[in-house]
Design an enzyme around this catalytic site. Sequence first.
Site, PDB file in Angstrom:
ATOM      1  N   SER A  30       1.099  -2.062   0.210  1.00 35.14           N
ATOM      2  CA  SER A  30       0.181  -0.145  -0.073  1.00 35.14           C
ATOM      3  C   SER A  30       1.470   0.977   0.077  1.00 35.14           C
ATOM      4  O   SER A  30       0.484   2.231  -0.262  1.00 35.14           O
ATOM      5  CB  SER A  30      -0.551   0.007   1.299  1.00 35.14           C
ATOM      6  OG  SER A  30      -2.098  -0.822   1.166  1.00 35.14           O
ATOM      7  N   ARG A  34       1.515   4.390  -2.884  1.00 36.55           N
ATOM      8  CA  ARG A  34       1.368   5.684  -2.616  1.00 36.55           C
ATOM      9  C   ARG A  34       2.684   6.511  -3.485  1.00 36.55           C
ATOM     10  O   ARG A  34       2.373   7.451  -3.584  1.00 36.55           O
ATOM     11  CB  ARG A  34       0.766   6.033  -1.331  1.00 36.55           C
ATOM     12  CG  ARG A  34      -0.958   5.406  -1.478  1.00 36.55           C
ATOM     13  CD  ARG A  34      -0.901   4.810  -0.120  1.00 36.55           C
ATOM     14  NE  ARG A  34      -2.569   4.525   0.034  1.00 36.55           N
ATOM     15  CZ  ARG A  34      -3.365   3.164  -0.207  1.00 36.55           C
ATOM     16  NH1 ARG A  34      -1.903   2.352  -0.608  1.00 36.55           N
ATOM     17  NH2 ARG A  34      -4.189   3.243   0.163  1.00 36.55           N
ATOM     18  N   GLY A 102      -4.609  -4.211  -8.347  1.00 37.55           N
ATOM     19  CA  GLY A 102      -7.043  -3.195  -7.377  1.00 37.55           C
ATOM     20  C   GLY A 102      -6.474  -2.374  -7.159  1.00 37.55           C
ATOM     21  O   GLY A 102      -6.574  -1.027  -7.206  1.00 37.55           O
ATOM     22  N   ARG A 130     -13.089  -7.829 -11.283  1.00 37.96           N
ATOM     23  CA  ARG A 130     -13.329  -6.643 -10.687  1.00 37.96           C
ATOM     24  C   ARG A 130     -14.346  -5.733 -10.680  1.00 37.96           C
ATOM     25  O   ARG A 130     -13.991  -4.993 -11.618  1.00 37.96           O
ATOM     26  CB  ARG A 130     -11.915  -6.164  -9.916  1.00 37.96           C
ATOM     27  CG  ARG A 130     -11.484  -7.549  -9.289  1.00 37.96           C
ATOM     28  CD  ARG A 130     -10.215  -7.450  -8.807  1.00 37.96           C
ATOM     29  NE  ARG A 130     -10.301  -6.619  -7.171  1.00 37.96           N
ATOM     30  CZ  ARG A 130      -9.346  -6.522  -6.375  1.00 37.96           C
ATOM     31  NH1 ARG A 130      -7.953  -6.572  -6.248  1.00 37.96           N
ATOM     32  NH2 ARG A 130      -9.875  -6.041  -4.788  1.00 37.96           N
ATOM     33  N   SER A 175     -13.578   0.984   2.611  1.00 38.77           N
ATOM     34  CA  SER A 175     -12.361   1.144   1.490  1.00 38.77           C
ATOM     35  C   SER A 175     -11.359   2.198   1.323  1.00 38.77           C
ATOM     36  O   SER A 175     -12.440   3.298   0.973  1.00 38.77           O
ATOM     37  CB  SER A 175     -12.896   0.265  -0.194  1.00 38.77           C
ATOM     38  OG  SER A 175     -11.825   0.766  -1.232  1.00 38.77           O
ATOM     39  N   ASP A 327      -7.071  -8.278   4.269  1.00 39.02           N
ATOM     40  CA  ASP A 327      -6.147  -9.688   3.321  1.00 39.02           C
ATOM     41  C   ASP A 327      -5.895 -10.132   4.578  1.00 39.02           C
ATOM     42  O   ASP A 327      -4.921 -11.572   3.780  1.00 39.02           O
ATOM     43  CB  ASP A 327      -5.060  -8.257   2.855  1.00 39.02           C
ATOM     44  CG  ASP A 327      -4.934  -7.366   2.060  1.00 39.02           C
ATOM     45  OD1 ASP A 327      -6.538  -7.389   1.237  1.00 39.02           O
ATOM     46  OD2 ASP A 327      -4.639  -6.387   1.267  1.00 39.02           O
ATOM     47  N   LYS A 354     -12.424  -9.248  -4.171  1.00 40.68           N
ATOM     48  CA  LYS A 354     -10.667  -8.979  -3.846  1.00 40.68           C
ATOM     49  C   LYS A 354      -9.948  -9.706  -5.067  1.00 40.68           C
ATOM     50  O   LYS A 354     -11.095  -9.955  -6.511  1.00 40.68           O
ATOM     51  CB  LYS A 354      -9.998  -9.992  -3.172  1.00 40.68           C
ATOM     52  CG  LYS A 354     -10.476  -9.414  -0.983  1.00 40.68           C
ATOM     53  CD  LYS A 354     -10.163  -7.626  -1.420  1.00 40.68           C
ATOM     54  CE  LYS A 354     -10.483  -6.691  -0.009  1.00 40.68           C
ATOM     55  NZ  LYS A 354      -9.855  -5.307  -0.252  1.00 40.68           N
ATOM     56  N   ARG A 358     -12.322 -14.963  -2.208  1.00 39.66           N
ATOM     57  CA  ARG A 358     -11.222 -15.300  -0.348  1.00 39.66           C
ATOM     58  C   ARG A 358     -11.789 -16.572   0.173  1.00 39.66           C
ATOM     59  O   ARG A 358     -11.568 -17.183   0.626  1.00 39.66           O
ATOM     60  CB  ARG A 358     -10.478 -14.060   0.147  1.00 39.66           C
ATOM     61  CG  ARG A 358      -9.659 -14.024  -1.209  1.00 39.66           C
ATOM     62  CD  ARG A 358      -8.469 -12.740  -0.306  1.00 39.66           C
ATOM     63  NE  ARG A 358      -7.553 -12.915  -1.575  1.00 39.66           N
ATOM     64  CZ  ARG A 358      -6.591 -11.400  -1.286  1.00 39.66           C
ATOM     65  NH1 ARG A 358      -7.164 -10.598  -0.400  1.00 39.66           N
ATOM     66  NH2 ARG A 358      -5.634 -10.981  -2.300  1.00 39.66           N
TER      67      ARG A 358
HETATM   68  C1  S3P Z   1      -5.483  -1.463  -0.241  1.00 40.21           C
HETATM   69  C2  S3P Z   1      -7.091  -1.387   0.566  1.00 40.21           C
HETATM   70  C3  S3P Z   1      -7.756  -3.063   0.242  1.00 40.21           C
HETATM   71  C4  S3P Z   1      -6.761  -4.262   0.668  1.00 40.21           C
HETATM   72  C5  S3P Z   1      -5.874  -4.013  -0.444  1.00 40.21           C
HETATM   73  C6  S3P Z   1      -4.745  -2.789  -0.537  1.00 40.21           C
HETATM   74  C7  S3P Z   1      -4.930   0.135  -0.182  1.00 40.21           C
HETATM   75  O1  S3P Z   1      -8.224  -2.736  -0.276  1.00 40.21           O
HETATM   76  O2  S3P Z   1      -7.471  -5.541   0.565  1.00 40.21           O
HETATM   77  O3  S3P Z   1      -4.899  -4.825  -0.276  1.00 40.21           O
HETATM   78  O4  S3P Z   1      -3.620   0.076  -0.337  1.00 40.21           O
HETATM   79  O5  S3P Z   1      -5.795   1.030   0.411  1.00 40.21           O
HETATM   80  P1  S3P Z   1     -10.244  -2.064  -0.395  1.00 40.21           P
HETATM   81  O6  S3P Z   1      -9.847  -0.354   0.001  1.00 40.21           O
HETATM   82  O7  S3P Z   1     -10.934  -2.886  -1.582  1.00 40.21           O
HETATM   83  O8  S3P Z   1     -10.732  -2.847   0.735  1.00 40.21           O
END
Ligand code: S3P
Length: 449
Positions: A30, A34, A102, A130, A175, A327, A354, A358
Site C-alpha cells: 500500500s 502511494r 486493484g 473486479r 474501502s 487481507d 478481492k 477469497r
Molecule cells: C488497500 C486496501 C484494501 C486491501 C488492498 C490494499 C490499499 O482494499 O485489500 O490489498 O492499499 O488501499 P479495499 O480498500 O478494497 O478494502
Amino acid sequence: MSKHSSNPRPLTSGTGGGLKGTIRVPGDKSVSHRALMLGALALGETEIHGLLEGEDVLRTAAAMRLLGGETEKGADGIWRARGRGNGGLAEAADVLDLGNAGTGTRLLMGLVAPYPMTTFFTGDASLRSRPMARVSDPLSQMGASFVTRSKGRPPLAVIGTATPRPITYKLPVASAQVKSAILLAGLNTPGITTVIEPEATRDHTELMLRGFGIEVKVEETPEGRASAIKGQGELKGRKVVVPGDPSSAAFPIVAALILPGSDILIENVGLNPHRIGLIDTLVEMGASIEVKDARIEAGEKVGDLHVKHSHLKGVTVPAERAPSMIDEYPILSVAAAFAEGETKMLGLGELRVKESDRLGAMARGLAACGVVLEEGEDWLTVKGNGKRPKGGAHIAVNLDHRPAMSFLVLGLAAEKPVSIDDGAPIDTSFPGFVALMNGMGGTISAVTA
Ligand code: S3P
C-alpha cells in the site's frame, strides 16, 4: 474454470521442522503504490527506500512513467522520482496495464480524473473481473466520465474533466482504495474534497499526502471519520521509508505459530494501527507475539516481531475489526484450522471481491484439507480440534497471491503435503517468499511434472 498466469509455477509444501531465524519481509504494498504516485507528481526529488519490487508496484511505476512522471531505481537500490508538480500529469500514449493490481488501478483512476485527458486501464483476468463502480460513482460526481465493460469492470476508460468539482462523499463500503481514489482526485480539484468513512480504514494516503506538504484534516464526526483534502496545493519531494508489509509478515507469523519448535524474529514490520487486526486476533487466540523496539519512521509506526510456536484457541473476530485485517483472513483461517475450538470470522463480504473470491476459495481449500467449517455469505466459522489438519489437497489459486501463500503455510504443518496449481501470483506482493520461508527451515518446493 480456474485462472492461471501465462507461466504457471506449481508448488508444494510438506511437513517440516520448526522455523528459526531473523528475517525481513518486502516493503509494504500500500505504501509503495502511494509513494510512487506522489513522488512522480512532487516537485524536486523523492527518494523511496525499501520500495516493494513486486509485480503490482512495478506496474504502478510503469503507469506513472506513461503519465509523465520520472521514476527509476538507482544503482544503489534506492528508487528516485521526479515530478512536474501537482496538476502536471500528461495524457498516457498507451493503455495502463495494471496486471493484478486493484490498488494501483483504483488509486490511479482517482489521480487522473481531474485532468482534461482520457486514460485507458486494463489488467489480468482477475483485475478484469473486479468491481470499479465503487470508484467511478464518486469520481463521476466530481465531473469525470467512464466507459467500462459490463458491471463497471475493466478494460475501462476514464474521461477526465478540466473543471473538477469538490465533493463530500460518504463511503458505502469500508474501502481504503475508494477513499484514496477520491482524495487523490481531490489533490488536483479546487476547494475541499471530503471522504467520510463509517469504519476507519488504513490511512497511508492521508499520512503520506501530509508528508509531501498537502493539507489534509482528519476528524471524528457522528457519521464516521472525515478526511478532507485542500486541493491544488504543491507537493514537495521528500524521503519516504517504506516499512515491511504487515500483510506479508502475516505468513511467516502464522507459519511460526503452527510449526512446533519455531522461534523467529521479523524485523522492521509496519504497525500502522489500521493494519494490525491480525496481530490483535492472534494474541487473543493465545499467540506468543512480542513487539520490540516500536518506533516511528517517516510518519509510519514500525517494530520488530518476535514470534514463537503457540497453542492457539478459537475466538470470535468481530465485523468491526475487518477493515484492519481485510487481507489477512485467508492466513487467519489457516491459523484457526490448527486452533482448538471454533473461530468465527464475521463481516467478510468484501472478501468476495478481492483478487478472487477469497471466502469461497478458503472454505473450499480448507475443506479439501480435512478442516471442518461452515461458510456463510459474509462469514466463516472454522472448527479446529487443536490437532494439525490432514492436508493432502491440490488447490487452484485463481491468480490470487494470498490464498496461494496461505495454503503453502498450511502444508508446512499439516499431516500430508499441500500443493497449489500456480505460485507465480505470489510475486505480485511477496517476491522471494519461497526462499525466505525455506531459509528459516521451511519445505516449499517446485512440483516437477
Ligand atoms: C488497500 C486496501 C484494501 C486491501 C488492498 C490494499 C490499499 O482494499 O485489500 O490489498 O492499499 O488501499 P479495499 O480498500 O478494497 O478494502
